[in-house]
Design an enzyme around this catalytic site. Structure first.
Site, PDB file in Angstrom:
ATOM      1  N   GLN A  50      -4.622  -3.922  -7.831  1.00 59.62           N
ATOM      2  CA  GLN A  50      -3.687  -4.987  -6.984  1.00 59.62           C
ATOM      3  C   GLN A  50      -2.343  -4.533  -7.144  1.00 59.62           C
ATOM      4  OE1 GLN A  50      -5.749  -7.794  -9.892  1.00 59.62           O
ATOM      5  NE2 GLN A  50      -6.755  -8.585  -8.080  1.00 59.62           N
TER       6      GLN A  50
ATOM      7  N   VAL B  75       3.018   6.586   5.709  1.00 63.81           N
ATOM      8  CA  VAL B  75       4.102   7.065   6.374  1.00 63.81           C
ATOM      9  C   VAL B  75       3.774   7.386   7.726  1.00 63.81           C
ATOM     10  CG1 VAL B  75       5.499   7.694   4.388  1.00 63.81           C
ATOM     11  CG2 VAL B  75       4.232   9.510   5.679  1.00 63.81           C
TER      12      VAL B  75
ATOM     13  N   THR C  32      -3.762 -13.395  -8.058  1.00 61.98           N
ATOM     14  CA  THR C  32      -5.034 -12.947  -8.650  1.00 61.98           C
ATOM     15  C   THR C  32      -5.173 -13.579 -10.295  1.00 61.98           C
ATOM     16  OG1 THR C  32      -6.276 -11.137  -9.118  1.00 61.98           O
ATOM     17  CG2 THR C  32      -4.148 -10.826  -9.641  1.00 61.98           C
TER      18      THR C  32
ATOM     19  N   GLY D 196     -10.878  -2.296  -5.519  1.00 61.63           N
ATOM     20  CA  GLY D 196     -11.456  -1.155  -5.130  1.00 61.63           C
ATOM     21  C   GLY D 196     -10.333  -0.030  -4.853  1.00 61.63           C
ATOM     22  N   HIS D 197     -10.199   1.085  -5.414  1.00 63.26           N
ATOM     23  CA  HIS D 197      -9.601   2.371  -5.289  1.00 63.26           C
ATOM     24  C   HIS D 197     -10.317   3.369  -4.579  1.00 63.26           C
ATOM     25  CE1 HIS D 197      -6.266   0.845  -8.552  1.00 63.26           C
ATOM     26  NE2 HIS D 197      -6.480   0.016  -7.414  1.00 63.26           N
TER      27      HIS D 197
END
Length: 534
Positions: A361, A481, A376, A223-224
């Site tokens: 991934q 960051v 995966t 999921g992005h």
């Protein structure tokens, strides 16, 4: 004015009409039939003998210019830049009149075949036109008998003997430059450099407006997340830039693995029109049994249990799989979206359109290059992503590898491990180092697909070097960051980052031999420091 004028010639049943229809259908070429011109000018019937006689009369009266004149009239009604195909000419004088009018924009294609082959085709053809009794009667016409003379003045001559109609289309389209004249580097690829969850969605969405075509590989086990207001969007199948660039074409290639209900819900939520989305017919469909089968993997190695691995295994096993293989082409709900994506991409490349390929991934989870079995079900490197999408490596312009300042993996199952990490850290340590409240970190660091708590570790320089070796990145996108220090969240330029952060970035560049071109300071619209020179 037309950008290209294609003039077809050749004997009856050489394949002209079939070729013309294919060029019209695939590339949108405007087709001008000389039969239609003849009927407009002479009122000739839909009869081969009558059309031959009418054409000969017009040739005598005009010296063969009637085709060029008809083409000129038609062009006045068309938009500039269109490709026009004249189907077909029968005399050298007709071709010369078109060349005089339109010069170098004209490409003359002549189809031919041995006469015995043509006679066989004529006997077998099924056409609404009233035909002559035999091919010999067709060739008895003086103009038809001399039609092969046009081969001497043609730019392209194609012998259709031993070629299928599709073979002829490919051969002619290549000569016309319809596939493009070279393998121009129009593709930029984004991959993860660690164990996933590197923030690829945020980077992909930021870059998406710069591209004409967005391609995603993988399946719903990734999921992005993309920052949107009023709520965050998570993309499991569609490219992360789907809503950021509503004009871009979307492609899910033959290597994609699809959970149909989830995909359809995602399409509806993103309001994607069926004309915008192309799903390859050979994409694999996940079944309920695939999801059930992966339950044991969820417990053993921290799999998402999405069924992607089980479905992929069935596709690999083909006819010896324990259950029938269901592809996208076998799924009625997906029919509006089905297109051969190789053709979609070929058309994009020929038109000089820019393509963005979004991997899922991370390299550390690659089936072949990760710490097996804690991996995966696919190769997550650039090479694997290109193969799944159906894009040649020679098309690639830039390769972006996304890395986060502290790699993560999913939480280990009870008594098991979801995979090794270098120097794992407690979240309390990250909170102390960064100044970000522990509760905020714990809430943010849950997986997009299974909502599990993530594990985190020190930055892994060995993994970074391995990922750089496998992917050959031209650019690095460094994310999170703010985990180095919360003060970085206020940075809008590179020089506003803390000195320690800048030194860290310089070390990343040395280890990867690539520029850190994009830096994510937080999860927000204005979160990317863009240092690209491209």
């Amino acid at each position: 004015m037309a950008s290209q004028i294609i003039v077809l010639s050749g004997p009856v049943v050489a394949g002209k009409s079939t070729l013309a229809a294919a060029l019209q259908r695939r590339w949108g070429v405007h087709r001008l039939k000389t039969q239609d011109l003849l009927r407009e000018l002479t009122g000739a019937e839909h009869d081969r003998a009558a059309l031959q006689q009418a054409g000969e009369r017009l040739d005598r009266e005009t010296g063969g210019t009637w085709v060029a004149d008809g083409l000129t009239r038609r062009l006045r009604t068309l938009d500039d830049g269109v490709r026009v195909l004249v189907d077909s000419v029968r005399l050298v004088a007709q071709v010369e009149a078109i060349r005089r009018a339109y010069g170098q924009r004209v490409t003359h294609v002549h189809l031919t075949a041995p006469e015995a082959d043509l006679a066989t085709r004529y006997a077998a053809r099924d056409t609404p036109m009233h035909e002559l009794g035999s091919y010999a009667e067709v060739r008895a016409d003086p103009t038809e008998a001399a039609v092969e003379n046009l081969a001497h003045v043609a730019d392209v001559v194609i012998d259709t003997h031993r070629s299928t109609p599709d073979d002829v289309v490919v051969r002619v389209a290549t000569r016309l430059g319809l596939y493009g004249r070279s393998y121009e580097r129009l593709v930029d690829v984004l991959v993860g450099g660690e164990y996933g969850s590197e923030g690829k969605g945020q980077i992909a969405a930021y870059l998406a407006p710069e591209y004409d075509v967005l391609v995603r590989v993988g399946g719903p086990n990734a999921g992005h997340k993309v920052y949107e207001e009023p709520e965050v969007m998570t993309f499991h199948h569609l490219p992360s830039g789907t809503t950021r660039n509503a004009a871009a074409q979307i492609v899910l290639g033959p290597g994609a693995v699809l959970r149909v209900p989830k995909l359809l819900a995602e399409i509806a939520r993103a309001e994607v029109d069926y004309r915008r989305l192309a799903i390859d017919p050979q994409a694999m469909v996940i079944s309920e049994e695939d999801v059930a089968e992966e339950t044991r993997l969820t417990a053993a190695i921290g799999s998402t249990g999405s069924g992607v691995g089980a479905a992929t295994a069935r596709k690999v096993l083909r006819e010896i799989a324990p259950r029938p293989v269901t592809l996208a082409k076998d799924t009625p709900e997906l029919r509006p979206y089905l297109r051969e994506t190789l053709g979609v991409l070929d058309d994009a490349f020929a038109a000089g359109r820019r393509v963005f390929l979004e991997g899922t991934q991370g390299t550390g989870l690659s089936l072949h290059h990760g710490a097996y079995p804690h991996v995966t079900s696919r190769d997550t490197t650039v090479g694997g992503c290109l193969g799944e999408a159906g894009i040649a490596p020679s098309r690639v312009r830039r390769t972006l590898m996304v890395c986060r300042t502290y790699p993560i993996r999913v939480q280990s199952p009870e008594g098991q491990t979801s995979g090794p990490m270098s120097r794992e850290l407690p979240w309390e340590e990250i909170a102390a180092r960064s100044g970000i409240p522990l509760e905020e970190l714990r809430a943010a660091e849950r997986t997009s697909t299974t909502n599990k708590q993530r594990r985190i570790s020190e930055f892994d320089w060995v993994l970074l070097r391995q990922a750089a070796s496998l992917n050959g990145p031209t650019d690095i996108a460094l994310t999170f960051v703010d985990y180095l220090t919360v003060a970085n969240r206020e940075a809008r330029r590179f020089d506003q980052l803390t000195p320690e952060t800048i030194r860290f970035i310089e070390e990343v560049e040395r280890v990867t031999s690539a520029a850190v071109s994009l830096i994510a300071t937080r999860f927000h619209f204005r979160s990317i420091i863009d240092r690209r020179a491209w």
